[in-house]
Scaffold this motif. Structure first.
Motif, mmCIF file in Angstrom:
data_model
loop_
_atom_site.group_PDB
_atom_site.id
_atom_site.type_symbol
_atom_site.label_atom_id
_atom_site.label_comp_id
_atom_site.label_asym_id
_atom_site.label_seq_id
_atom_site.Cartn_x
_atom_site.Cartn_y
_atom_site.Cartn_z
ATOM 1 N N LYS A 1 0.867 -1.313 -0.130
ATOM 2 C CA LYS A 1 -0.030 -0.137 -0.072
ATOM 3 C C LYS A 1 1.152 1.255 0.001
ATOM 4 C CE LYS A 1 -4.235 -1.752 2.025
ATOM 5 N NZ LYS A 1 -3.856 -3.174 1.834
ATOM 6 N N VAL A 2 1.755 1.387 -0.901
ATOM 7 C CA VAL A 2 2.568 2.410 -1.168
ATOM 8 C C VAL A 2 1.635 3.530 -1.794
ATOM 9 C CG1 VAL A 2 4.680 3.398 -2.486
ATOM 10 C CG2 VAL A 2 4.651 1.144 -1.568
ATOM 11 N N GLN A 3 2.093 4.819 -1.327
ATOM 12 C CA GLN A 3 1.190 5.934 -1.822
ATOM 13 C C GLN A 3 0.941 6.045 -3.482
ATOM 14 O OE1 GLN A 3 2.648 9.759 -0.494
ATOM 15 N NE2 GLN A 3 1.821 9.408 1.678
ATOM 16 N N LYS A 4 2.094 5.559 -4.136
ATOM 17 C CA LYS A 4 1.947 5.394 -5.470
ATOM 18 C C LYS A 4 0.548 4.740 -5.965
ATOM 19 C CE LYS A 4 3.563 5.338 -9.870
ATOM 20 N NZ LYS A 4 3.609 6.733 -10.548
ATOM 21 N N TYR A 5 0.186 3.507 -5.238
ATOM 22 C CA TYR A 5 -0.782 2.970 -5.704
ATOM 23 C C TYR A 5 -2.142 3.005 -4.505
ATOM 24 C CZ TYR A 5 2.891 0.717 -8.142
ATOM 25 O OH TYR A 5 4.019 0.698 -8.853
ATOM 26 N N ASP A 6 -1.917 3.654 -3.669
ATOM 27 C CA ASP A 6 -3.017 3.762 -2.402
ATOM 28 C C ASP A 6 -2.828 5.392 -2.017
ATOM 29 O OD1 ASP A 6 -4.906 3.684 -0.494
ATOM 30 O OD2 ASP A 6 -4.219 1.963 0.479
ATOM 31 N N SER A 7 -3.613 6.327 -2.386
ATOM 32 C CA SER A 7 -3.419 7.557 -2.093
ATOM 33 C C SER A 7 -3.646 7.829 -0.578
ATOM 34 C CB SER A 7 -4.395 8.646 -2.890
ATOM 35 O OG SER A 7 -5.585 8.320 -2.611
ATOM 36 N N THR A 8 -4.283 6.985 0.188
ATOM 37 C CA THR A 8 -4.833 7.189 1.586
ATOM 38 C C THR A 8 -3.862 6.615 2.632
ATOM 39 O OG1 THR A 8 -5.709 5.031 1.837
ATOM 40 C CG2 THR A 8 -7.059 6.757 1.185
ATOM 41 N N SER A 9 -2.611 5.889 1.937
ATOM 42 C CA SER A 9 -1.580 5.203 2.856
ATOM 43 C C SER A 9 -0.569 6.175 3.184
ATOM 44 C CB SER A 9 -0.819 4.095 1.744
ATOM 45 O OG SER A 9 0.372 3.551 2.595
ATOM 46 N N LYS A 10 0.201 5.981 4.340
ATOM 47 C CA LYS A 10 1.292 6.828 4.706
ATOM 48 C C LYS A 10 2.760 6.487 4.100
ATOM 49 C CE LYS A 10 -0.832 8.543 8.871
ATOM 50 N NZ LYS A 10 -0.757 8.615 10.369
ATOM 51 N N ARG A 11 2.729 5.431 3.772
ATOM 52 C CA ARG A 11 4.065 4.659 3.257
ATOM 53 C C ARG A 11 4.501 5.261 1.985
ATOM 54 N NH1 ARG A 11 6.482 -0.375 4.224
ATOM 55 N NH2 ARG A 11 5.041 -1.109 5.524
ATOM 56 N N GLN A 12 5.554 6.094 1.859
ATOM 57 C CA GLN A 12 6.138 6.687 0.669
ATOM 58 C C GLN A 12 7.027 5.786 -0.159
ATOM 59 O OE1 GLN A 12 7.299 10.401 1.893
ATOM 60 N NE2 GLN A 12 5.234 11.263 2.273
ATOM 61 N N TRP A 13 7.874 5.059 0.467
ATOM 62 C CA TRP A 13 8.851 4.186 0.127
ATOM 63 C C TRP A 13 8.910 2.820 0.730
ATOM 64 C CZ3 TRP A 13 13.398 3.228 2.663
ATOM 65 C CH2 TRP A 13 13.564 3.910 3.970
ATOM 66 N N ALA A 14 9.686 1.939 -0.058
ATOM 67 C CA ALA A 14 9.917 0.639 0.418
ATOM 68 C C ALA A 14 11.085 0.172 -0.215
ATOM 69 C CB ALA A 14 8.931 -0.293 0.162
ATOM 70 N N VAL A 15 11.931 -0.795 0.572
ATOM 71 C CA VAL A 15 13.112 -1.282 0.386
ATOM 72 C C VAL A 15 12.920 -2.522 -0.553
ATOM 73 C CG1 VAL A 15 15.501 -2.298 1.329
ATOM 74 C CG2 VAL A 15 14.277 -0.329 2.456
ATOM 75 N N VAL A 16 13.617 -2.819 -1.641
ATOM 76 C CA VAL A 16 13.386 -4.158 -2.289
ATOM 77 C C VAL A 16 14.591 -4.798 -2.342
ATOM 78 C CG1 VAL A 16 12.692 -5.246 -4.354
ATOM 79 C CG2 VAL A 16 11.366 -3.277 -3.391
ATOM 80 N N ILE A 17 14.688 -5.914 -1.807
ATOM 81 C CA ILE A 17 15.943 -6.863 -1.934
ATOM 82 C C ILE A 17 16.008 -7.761 -2.857
ATOM 83 C CG2 ILE A 17 17.641 -8.199 -0.496
ATOM 84 C CD1 ILE A 17 16.813 -6.407 1.993
ATOM 85 N N CYS A 18 16.890 -8.071 -3.872
ATOM 86 C CA CYS A 18 17.000 -9.087 -4.692
ATOM 87 C C CYS A 18 18.362 -9.569 -4.944
ATOM 88 C CB CYS A 18 16.148 -8.754 -5.551
ATOM 89 S SG CYS A 18 16.631 -7.044 -6.359
ATOM 90 N N ASP A 19 18.655 -10.675 -5.494
ATOM 91 C CA ASP A 19 19.812 -11.241 -5.964
ATOM 92 C C ASP A 19 20.475 -10.559 -7.399
ATOM 93 O OD1 ASP A 19 18.396 -12.632 -7.797
ATOM 94 O OD2 ASP A 19 18.696 -14.315 -6.672
ATOM 95 N N GLY A 20 21.107 -11.198 -7.926
ATOM 96 C CA GLY A 20 22.234 -10.582 -9.056
ATOM 97 C C GLY A 20 21.251 -10.007 -10.079
ATOM 98 N N LEU A 21 20.644 -11.130 -10.791
ATOM 99 C CA LEU A 21 19.893 -10.900 -12.047
ATOM 100 C C LEU A 21 18.976 -9.953 -11.924
ATOM 101 C CD1 LEU A 21 19.544 -11.287 -15.198
ATOM 102 C CD2 LEU A 21 18.135 -13.281 -14.678
ATOM 103 N N PRO A 22 17.753 -10.218 -10.853
ATOM 104 C CA PRO A 22 16.730 -9.114 -10.795
ATOM 105 C C PRO A 22 17.194 -7.801 -10.416
ATOM 106 C CG PRO A 22 16.348 -11.123 -9.593
ATOM 107 C CD PRO A 22 17.589 -11.356 -10.070
#
Length: 635
Positions: free
Chosen positions: A150-171
């Motif tokens: 529910k990041v604000q980009k997809y849910d305007s009512t949310s307070k979450r503005q950003w998130a950490v995405v962790i992935c391995d080499g190719l992704p």
């Protein structure tokens, strides 16, 4: 310095430094080679070629193969206790705790731990049923993550503005381009990868008025991307083994019983991360002991106390052997970086992880590791560019542990554990998407059910017993076998003789520039940084040549037929541009205009033609290649 001090104490504590158990084993091996057989009646020793004893009274008795000198006791190495994994019944009312014989203290206790007192709980979310191996699929994955959180980009009512995405080499490599080049259509909210595709989408899907109102906004501006350091550490090990395979890797694998061709390939590729880690540890501890032993013996003669500082001073003043110096750098810089990476992850210490990444960087950049050399630079940029508040948050989630302060792993490995748990609940047959969703949405409850079932039955969970009893510390026998292998070849003798050469453990000659790999690797790192970011002080304008281990690698690299079409075009362009004769240069430029569009073999033939023409007419100055390079290419 701490590792050197610890191993110095170990060597001194083993007893007589003038003649240790490795020397005794060498004497035993030498004796067995010279006197390979013994008469079982009279005890007389013979060479291996003899078959029968000729002494009076022995009646031509058949000789037996000797195992050790007749007057010596068996040479044995200290054995280490190994924990046994087994089911154990619990007394009534007791809690399910496991005690398996292992080393009393974690090897990472000296590193400051930043794990929180209350472990962070890791939960599995709904899986996304795509393979993260393409730009389109990764866009789907990132959108699913954003909507789930529910990041604000997809849910305007949310307070979450950003998130950490962790992935391995190719992704990770795919995401670095996706984050910079994926735009949101302001009309239909479609995510479009690349600016040209965005222009085409607007032109085809929307009228002219809407086209004029279109603003380019990034679809994934909310993502803070980070590499999964479990896979980063694995690739540190692989790159180190690839670099040193011809130097000592194949000898080490042979000592550890990787003897067949397939077994050697398995060891070189580091196909099993746990076995690769044990190999690295055997090399680290055994080689470090052999490096320190001459200094300990030197101190004993002078009746001085060996110290780490004293060793460093002794090395600078005494050691001239290039083999010794190279192995010292590999142990104290690059293997130590791998050890620091593991320790930093186990203890959630981001400073240790960052230091390990920088220490190991010349290996990624010096050889051919384009994906992880780019990842190393991007991770360095992220660490230096993030705001202080974000840095404090990221430092606190370098790794995660729910089993103690020395059991930390990054989320890429934690998710693999969750995947393994989920597979245990799959019934027979190929699971459908509905089955996977049902498992992941109930996985926490299923795992609780498993634990409570074992507890009610009075059994310890085999999974927990296996985890607590697992140790990848090498056996003393393996370390001593590697030390014996090095000492038999006198490979780490600190003094230099007329016959001393820079060579591998097996005696193959090595390239001298391997001794300067740190400088070459950092030069290539600055060049790669300049390609990514620009304006890097001291960066070369042309890519520095990679680190070569053997001369055959250099010849193969310089062979024009092994280069890509783009590389051949650059070389030919440089050769034509530096021809002195205007008429000849113009003729070649016109011909080259048509030739460069053809296949690779045609380009190679044209290169050879220009080379022969230049040699015949003698009017050329080539800046992009040296004379030696051109000679090698033409052979």
């Amino acid at each position: 310095m701490r590792s050197i001090d610890a191993r110095l104490q170990k060597i001194v504590g083993d007893g007589d430094a003038e003649k240790d158990h490795i020397d005794e084993q060498m004497a035993s091996n030498k004796h067995d080679q010279e006197f390979g057989k013994t008469c079982p009646v009279c005890g007389k020793e013979y060479s291996r070629r003899k078959q029968k004893c000729k002494q009076a009274g022995c009646d031509n008795v058949i000789l037996r193969i000797s195992k050790r000198p007749a007057d010596s006791s068996p040479v044995t190495f200290k054995k280490k206790k190994v924990g046994i994994i087994r089911h154990e019944f619990l007394p009534s009312g007791s809690t399910a705790t496991t005690r398996v014989p292992t080393k009393s203290q974690s090897p990472y206790e000296h590193i400051e731990s930043h794990h929180p007192e209350d472990p962070i709980k890791i939960k599995a979310r709904d899986p996304v049923f795509v393979n993260p191996n393409s730009y389109a699929n990764m866009i789907t994955v990132l959108q699913a993550i954003g909507k789930d959180l529910k990041v604000q980009k997809y849910d305007s009512t949310s307070k979450r503005q950003w998130a950490v995405v962790i992935c391995d080499g190719l992704p990770y490599s795919l995401c670095t381009k996706i984050l910079k080049e994926t735009y949101t259509c302001s009309v239909c909210n479609a995510a479009i990868f690349r600016r040209t595709a965005m222009a085409k989408h607007v032109a085809e899907a929307h009228d002219r008025m809407l086209q004029e109102q279109q603003e380019l906004t990034l679809e994934f501006g909310w993502v803070l991307l980070r590499i999964g350091y479990g896979h980063y550490e694995m690739n540190m090990v692989r790159s180190f083994m690839e670099l040193n395979w011809e130097v000592f890797g194949k000898d080490l694998a042979d000592v550890l019983s990787f003897k067949s061709l397939n077994a050697q390939r398995y060891a070189k590729a580091c196909s099993d991360n746990h076995k690769s880690w044990e190999m690295i540890r055997v090399f680290y501890l055994g080689t470090l002991d052999e490096l320190l032993l001459p200094y300990v013996r030197h101190c004993k003669k002078l009746k001085e106390e060996p110290t780490a500082a004293g060793y460093m001073q002794w090395k600078e003043q005494t050691v001239k052997n290039p083999n010794y110096l190279y192995m010292f750098s590999q142990v104290t810089i690059y293997v130590q970086a791998i050890m620091n990476m593991r320790g930093g992850l186990r203890r959630n210490n981001s400073s240790m992880v960052d230091a390990a990444r920088v220490m190991h960087a010349p290996v990624f950049h010096g050889r051919n590791h384009p994906k992880y050399s780019e990842i190393e630079i991007l991770e360095a940029g992220r660490c230096m560019g993030q705001p202080q508040e974000v840095k404090a948050f990221m430092d606190g989630i370098q790794s995660f542990s729910d089993k103690g302060s020395s059991r930390g792993e990054d989320l890429d490995f934690k998710t693999e554990v969750i995947n393994q748990q989920s597979k245990a609940w799959v019934s027979h047959g190929v699971p459908t998407e509905e089955v996977w969703l049902r498992i992941f949405r109930n996985l926490e409850s299923l795992e609780k059910l498993r634990s409570s079932t074992f507890k009610r039955m009075g059994l310890k969970d085999p999974k927990d017993i296996a985890l607590d009893g697992t140790t990848h510390e090498p056996r003393d026998e393996d370390i001593n076998a590697w030390r014996l292998h090095l000492r038999q070849r006198d490979y780490l003798n600190p003094t230099v003789t007329n016959t001393t050469k820079f060579e591998s453990v097996s005696g193959e000659e090595l390239c001298e520039e391997l001794l300067m790999m740190s400088d070459i690797g950092m030069r290539r790192r600055r060049f790669n940084m300049n390609k990514l970011f620009g304006d890097v002080d001291g960066a070369d304008t042309e890519p520095p040549r990679p680190i070569f281990v053997k001369e055959s690698e250099r010849v193969e690299y310089d062979d024009i037929s092994n280069k890509t079409k783009e590389n051949i075009k650059e070389i030919v362009d440089g050769m034509i541009a530096n021809i002195n004769s205007d008429s000849t240069r113009h003729e070649l430029e016109e011909e080259w205009h048509y030739v460069q569009k053809k296949n690779k073999q045609t380009l190679v033939n044209f290169y050879n033609t220009i080379y022969e023409l230049i040699n015949l007419q003698g009017h050329f100055v080539v800046d992009s290649l040296s004379d030696d390079d051109i000679d090698d290419n033409n052979q």
